[in-house]
Design an enzyme around this catalytic site. Sequence first.
Site, PDB file in Angstrom:
ATOM      1  N   GLU A  86       0.847  -1.198   0.000  1.00  0.00           N
ATOM      2  CA  GLU A  86       0.000   0.000   0.000  1.00  0.00           C
ATOM      3  C   GLU A  86       0.876   1.239   0.000  1.00  0.00           C
ATOM      4  O   GLU A  86       0.479   2.287  -0.483  1.00  0.00           O
ATOM      5  CB  GLU A  86      -0.908  -0.006   1.241  1.00  0.00           C
ATOM      6  CG  GLU A  86      -1.966   1.104   1.283  1.00  0.00           C
ATOM      7  CD  GLU A  86      -1.450   2.446   1.827  1.00  0.00           C
ATOM      8  OE1 GLU A  86      -2.173   3.437   1.711  1.00  0.00           O
ATOM      9  OE2 GLU A  86      -0.329   2.511   2.371  1.00  0.00           O
ATOM     10  N   CYS A 118      -4.642  -3.284   1.791  1.00  0.00           N
ATOM     11  CA  CYS A 118      -4.047  -4.419   2.518  1.00  0.00           C
ATOM     12  C   CYS A 118      -4.275  -5.754   1.817  1.00  0.00           C
ATOM     13  O   CYS A 118      -3.726  -6.773   2.227  1.00  0.00           O
ATOM     14  CB  CYS A 118      -4.602  -4.485   3.939  1.00  0.00           C
ATOM     15  SG  CYS A 118      -4.424  -2.923   4.808  1.00  0.00           S
ATOM     16  N   HIS A 240      -6.878 -10.804   8.322  1.00  0.00           N
ATOM     17  CA  HIS A 240      -6.147  -9.538   8.229  1.00  0.00           C
ATOM     18  C   HIS A 240      -6.315  -8.817   9.580  1.00  0.00           C
ATOM     19  O   HIS A 240      -7.416  -8.749  10.119  1.00  0.00           O
ATOM     20  CB  HIS A 240      -6.715  -8.690   7.092  1.00  0.00           C
ATOM     21  CG  HIS A 240      -6.213  -7.283   7.116  1.00  0.00           C
ATOM     22  ND1 HIS A 240      -4.875  -6.987   7.153  1.00  0.00           N
ATOM     23  CD2 HIS A 240      -6.867  -6.092   7.145  1.00  0.00           C
ATOM     24  CE1 HIS A 240      -4.724  -5.670   7.189  1.00  0.00           C
ATOM     25  NE2 HIS A 240      -5.918  -5.102   7.189  1.00  0.00           N
TER      26      HIS A 240
END
Length: 402
Positions: A86, A118, A240
Amino acid sequence: MTGSTAATPIGIHDLAITTTHYVVELDDLANAYGTDPAKFRLGLGQDQFSFPAPDEDIVTMAAAAAKQIIDRNGSQGLRTVIFATESGVDQSKAAAVPVQRLLGLPHEVRVVEMKQACYAGTAALQSALGIVSRNPGERVLVITSDVARYQLDSPGEPTQGAGAVAMLVSADPALLAIEPAAGVYTADIDDFWRPNDSTTAVVDGKLSMSAYLDAMAGAWDDLQAQGGPAIDDIDRVLYHQPFTKMAKKAQAHLAKLTGAALDLALPGDTADENARDTGLATGTLYNRRLGNSYTASLFAGLAALLHHDSDLAGKRVALFSYGSGSVSEVLTGVVQPGYFDADASARFSAVLDARETITIEAYRKLHATERASAEDYVNEVVSKAPFRFTGVSAQARQYESA
Ligand code: COA
């Protein structure tokens, strides 16, 4: 199951993780800002976050993680490097290009950078699986590397962090054979983004949390529609982790979606005897010390699980990826016999312990330092990592081996 049923398993053969020189203690941040430290430790599930020295960035972290892979496996058959991030350092040149040089990889290699907040590491992994399916003799280096930056004094600030995970994708993998079915979900939503001229993300934190849960539900439903495994056939679940409490929220959401009793305990919580342990706490062990590492976060969770749980051979792991904006994907893999490296957790814990604690005053000063792209400069030597970002010359970023 849909998709190709490759005769040869393909997946993650090796994995390596690294982080930055500095660490910010969230207790220090809480004390400096007049916040209850419990908000960060319990409310967010975070103890620390990694913070780069001026001579570190996504390239130096990526090269340091990937070096471990090359040192262990060589570069034979390696013809592709996919760098997911990112926090890219150039609008045009892929961060994988300096990595190729720093690692001394052959020129006969294709390199590229991938972006979708992400999520991009999972897209990179899927691309690698595709390349190896087509040419099973080839291997692909996938690198996830990020510095998560929010504005000083914003709600996102305690959820910053940094880290890199490199993975070697090959046929007959030693760690995790990825299964063909995957669930995907995309929805155009403005929960988090970073304009071209901004070094910090713009974020609607509460929206990003609900968007994350909605997207993971969409990806889960799609996995089921694609013939993927039911919840009872999945032994461990990784998420995540923008902050580790988010993994707990995701696990609670998955339990609700599926009706399964899944344990919601994070480290320090009491486990629920009536619920199934799917590795939630184990998968958060590194992230609560790294902070958010964007593309690397999910794979830092995988590293923590593989390093700490010695009873995974033959077990199925689900990985939930989410990238704001937004794209989510869930894929599954089967852990391979002989995967467990009894020294790995001590090795990476030593790396985490070796970070230098930075004062809040010094951290704020570094955070506030913005360099114009036209400015040339030389960075002082701070990092002890194998590669350094030495400065900018004629507007081009310069990297060298330590
Ligand atoms: N003791 C214990 N817990 C406390 C506390 C205290 N003294 N004070 C607050 N908390 C808890 C809150 O109850 C909340 O927990 P809950 O969500 O389980 O209810 C948690 O700490 C966070 O508090 P909140 O006031 O909601 O935080 P915030 O408004 O400061 O922001 C984020 C939190 C995550 C929205 C913010 O850090 C952010 O924007 N981060 C970046 C974006 C992000 O990471 N998004 C995730 C999806 S990608």
